[in-house]
Scaffold this motif. Sequence first.
Motif, PDB file in Angstrom:
ATOM      1  N   ALA A  57       4.917  42.057 -71.602  1.00 10.64           N
ATOM      2  CA  ALA A  57       6.321  42.241 -71.212  1.00 10.64           C
ATOM      3  C   ALA A  57       6.720  43.705 -71.092  1.00 10.64           C
ATOM      4  O   ALA A  57       7.610  44.044 -70.302  1.00 10.64           O
ATOM      5  N   GLU A  58       6.063  44.573 -71.853  1.00 13.28           N
ATOM      6  CA  GLU A  58       6.416  45.994 -71.800  1.00 13.28           C
ATOM      7  C   GLU A  58       5.485  46.799 -70.890  1.00 13.28           C
ATOM      8  O   GLU A  58       5.597  48.022 -70.825  1.00 13.28           O
ATOM      9  N   ARG A  98      13.988  38.949 -77.695  1.00 16.21           N
ATOM     10  CA  ARG A  98      12.853  39.607 -77.060  1.00 16.21           C
ATOM     11  C   ARG A  98      12.229  38.655 -76.033  1.00 16.21           C
ATOM     12  O   ARG A  98      12.568  37.468 -75.965  1.00 16.21           O
ATOM     13  N   THR A  99      11.309  39.184 -75.259  1.00 15.57           N
ATOM     14  CA  THR A  99      10.625  38.416 -74.222  1.00 15.57           C
ATOM     15  C   THR A  99       9.125  38.641 -74.352  1.00 15.57           C
ATOM     16  O   THR A  99       8.679  39.752 -74.677  1.00 15.57           O
ATOM     17  N   GLN A 100       8.355  37.594 -74.109  1.00 15.42           N
ATOM     18  CA  GLN A 100       6.904  37.704 -74.008  1.00 15.42           C
ATOM     19  C   GLN A 100       6.479  37.336 -72.590  1.00 15.42           C
ATOM     20  O   GLN A 100       7.060  36.430 -71.975  1.00 15.42           O
ATOM     21  N   ARG A 109      18.438  35.229 -80.745  1.00 17.26           N
ATOM     22  CA  ARG A 109      18.917  35.088 -82.112  1.00 17.26           C
ATOM     23  C   ARG A 109      19.961  33.987 -82.148  1.00 17.26           C
ATOM     24  O   ARG A 109      20.819  33.893 -81.279  1.00 17.26           O
ATOM     25  N   SER A 110      19.866  33.146 -83.180  1.00 18.09           N
ATOM     26  CA  SER A 110      20.827  32.060 -83.319  1.00 18.09           C
ATOM     27  C   SER A 110      20.965  31.705 -84.789  1.00 18.09           C
ATOM     28  O   SER A 110      19.956  31.455 -85.462  1.00 18.09           O
ATOM     29  N   VAL A 130      16.936  28.837 -79.417  1.00 17.10           N
ATOM     30  CA  VAL A 130      16.241  30.072 -79.781  1.00 17.10           C
ATOM     31  C   VAL A 130      15.076  30.412 -78.857  1.00 17.10           C
ATOM     32  O   VAL A 130      14.587  31.545 -78.900  1.00 17.10           O
ATOM     33  N   GLN A 131      14.626  29.479 -78.015  1.00 18.89           N
ATOM     34  CA  GLN A 131      13.477  29.772 -77.154  1.00 18.89           C
ATOM     35  C   GLN A 131      13.625  29.066 -75.806  1.00 18.89           C
ATOM     36  O   GLN A 131      14.091  27.921 -75.744  1.00 18.89           O
TER      37      GLN A 131
END
Length: 464
Positions: free
Chosen positions: A429-430, A412-414, A404-405, A388-389
């Motif tokens: 990230a955005e 998503r990304t940070q 997602r798992s 998951v990460q």
Amino acid sequence: MREHEARGKKPNIVFIIADDHRFDGIGAYGNQVVQTPVLDGLAAEGVRFASIYTMGGQTAALCVPSRACLLTGTNVFRATVTEKEVTLEETENPQLWAINPSCPTWPEVYQREGYRTFGTGKWHNGNGSFARSFSDGANIFFGGMGEHIGLPIHDYDPNGIYDSDQAATSEKFSTELFAEAAVDFIQQYKEEEPFVLYVAFTAPHDPRTPPQAYLERYPSEDMPLPGNFMPEHPFDNGELHVRDEQLASFPRKPEEVRRHLAEYYSMITHMDEQIGRIVQALEETNQRERTIIVYTADHGIALGQHGLMGKQSLYEHSLHIPLIMQGPGLPKGKEVCGLGCQIDIFPTLCELTETPLPRTVEGKSMVRMISGEAMAARKNVFAAYKNVQRMVSDGRWKLIRYFRSGGAGTNRTQLFDLYNDPGETCDLAEDPAKREQLQRMEHELLAWQQSVEDPILHERGEKG
């Protein structure tokens, strides 16, 4: 010429590892609340590494993969017998604790080189690997956690069997019990060959039940909350309800987090004093000047940061660990700031002691960092948590990728700028102005995943 060369004898190694002790839980690392005079003294007399990271793991019981990586110097998908994601319940299966038998541990290597190797404390990586690694030991705990008084403790078994029904229930606090075994070994050691003494504390892991005198040093109402305290994590990270997260109420209450911090610091101070007993024993037996002392931890822990309580994340509080080395061949009062990984400790010790390094080791020696000849052991550090990460950091820019798992998690990304945001509270990230950094870190992460054959790539059909 190193000091031990002049004596004609290699140095001893006293290796001390704590459980859940994050990098900023020591006075020498800038913490103005916790009392750690012994560790502070070792840092002042030796080398303090400022940027050492663990590699995470495929199970919530992160001490298993973290210690396996440290002991073998290999990546998180190779260090244990299984590379698949493992549930917390499955980790109770001793077969899944085991270190990859094709990867020798560093105590095993030292034993082959003529060192006497002695182990005490927690061993969460299978009986067989302990038997291969140590020629002696006492007060050995095979497991992950338990009450600090009443642990099942083994004497050393030269046959390496360690049947569970042969364990005795301890009557002393675990930290004192393991320190006592270490002190006894040092005081009784009369052999000519050098020794490795491996001391693995269960502190400051929960249940955090320090002796009352230590708890009284830290009134909970006086504990400052971390700057990145949050009542709850802002999104589903794939592991919001694991056991460690159940240790405090939802949403997190400031007074509850302060109590946890008071207990945490109390455990650390108690452990610091027991480490002092080990150092004193070295001095009293005239072994201190010919002994390299190493202090580190398997991983960190959140305790209210980002709304989390445990270590099942890839934030700094979970991955960033302390590392202090003091002894012959090492400078005094040196801070080493360059990036390093837990797997780099093995080759560093081997270079310091001129011990042959197995080909299986993937870590990189940090000796040139210590001498000032190199800025860092590596360009980036990487970590994984289950499926998951994933994480990559170059010391300034840090990217965490979430998947997602099994019905949990968020795609998503940070992206964080650790220079300006060490608490990881401002996700960039955005931000269009940070697109170049984002893409570069994404590329670095994928390249690492491919190089270590990350099982998540196969599961998701991602080949880059």
